[in-house]
Write a protein that holds these residues in place. Sequence first.
Motif, PDB file in Angstrom:
ATOM      1  N   THR A  19       0.847  -1.184   0.000  1.00  0.00           N
ATOM      2  CA  THR A  19       0.000   0.000   0.000  1.00  0.00           C
ATOM      3  C   THR A  19       0.889   1.242   0.000  1.00  0.00           C
ATOM      4  N   LEU A  25      -3.703  10.313  -3.260  1.00  0.00           N
ATOM      5  CA  LEU A  25      -3.574   9.077  -4.016  1.00  0.00           C
ATOM      6  C   LEU A  25      -3.266   7.909  -3.092  1.00  0.00           C
ATOM      7  N   VAL A  27      -2.587   3.725  -3.583  1.00  0.00           N
ATOM      8  CA  VAL A  27      -2.383   2.639  -4.535  1.00  0.00           C
ATOM      9  C   VAL A  27      -2.119   1.358  -3.757  1.00  0.00           C
ATOM     10  N   GLN A  56       4.779   1.497 -11.171  1.00  0.00           N
ATOM     11  CA  GLN A  56       3.335   1.311 -11.270  1.00  0.00           C
ATOM     12  C   GLN A  56       2.599   2.414 -10.512  1.00  0.00           C
ATOM     13  N   SER A  60      -0.076   5.427 -11.907  1.00  0.00           N
ATOM     14  CA  SER A  60      -1.365   5.745 -11.289  1.00  0.00           C
ATOM     15  C   SER A  60      -1.467   7.237 -11.009  1.00  0.00           C
ATOM     16  N   ARG A  63      -2.155   9.232 -14.094  1.00  0.00           N
ATOM     17  CA  ARG A  63      -3.544   9.123 -14.555  1.00  0.00           C
ATOM     18  C   ARG A  63      -4.503   9.873 -13.641  1.00  0.00           C
ATOM     19  N   ALA A  65      -5.308   9.206 -10.643  1.00  0.00           N
ATOM     20  CA  ALA A  65      -6.145   8.289  -9.874  1.00  0.00           C
ATOM     21  C   ALA A  65      -6.204   8.761  -8.431  1.00  0.00           C
ATOM     22  N   GLU A  66      -7.318   8.473  -7.782  1.00  0.00           N
ATOM     23  CA  GLU A  66      -7.425   8.763  -6.358  1.00  0.00           C
ATOM     24  C   GLU A  66      -7.191   7.494  -5.548  1.00  0.00           C
ATOM     25  N   VAL A  67      -7.822   6.407  -5.991  1.00  0.00           N
ATOM     26  CA  VAL A  67      -7.617   5.090  -5.390  1.00  0.00           C
ATOM     27  C   VAL A  67      -7.477   4.103  -6.533  1.00  0.00           C
ATOM     28  N   GLU A  68      -6.418   3.287  -6.489  1.00  0.00           N
ATOM     29  CA  GLU A  68      -6.230   2.297  -7.538  1.00  0.00           C
ATOM     30  C   GLU A  68      -5.742   1.001  -6.902  1.00  0.00           C
ATOM     31  N   ILE A  69      -6.337  -0.099  -7.354  1.00  0.00           N
ATOM     32  CA  ILE A  69      -5.936  -1.425  -6.890  1.00  0.00           C
ATOM     33  C   ILE A  69      -5.428  -2.176  -8.105  1.00  0.00           C
ATOM     34  N   LEU A  70      -4.176  -2.619  -8.030  1.00  0.00           N
ATOM     35  CA  LEU A  70      -3.515  -3.282  -9.148  1.00  0.00           C
ATOM     36  C   LEU A  70      -3.020  -4.663  -8.733  1.00  0.00           C
TER      37      LEU A  70
END
Length: 74
Positions: A19, A25, A27, A56, A60, A63, A65-70
Motif C-alpha cells: 500500500t 492518491l 495505490v 506502477q 497511477s 492518470r 487516480a485517487e484510489v487504484e488497486i492493481l
Amino acid sequence: MKCVICKMGETAEGRVTVTLQRGDLSVLIKNVPAQICENCGEYYLSDEITDQVLKQAELSAARNAEVEILRFAA
C-alpha cells in the motif's frame, strides 16, 4: 535472512499487498513477491521489485487516480 524488525524470525519467499499513499492518491498493489518474516510478518522487497512497484504507482499518479488497486505484473 534474519528479520531486522523483530530480530527473531527468518524470512521466506511469499507474496504481499503493498500500500502506497501520496497526498490524495492511494495505490494497493497485490501479489508482490517479497521476503516475509515468519515471526512478525514484516516484508522486504528486492531493489528490482521496489523499482517496478514505484513505476506502477507513478503511472497511477500520472492518470490522476485517487484510489487504484492493481495486481503486480513482473
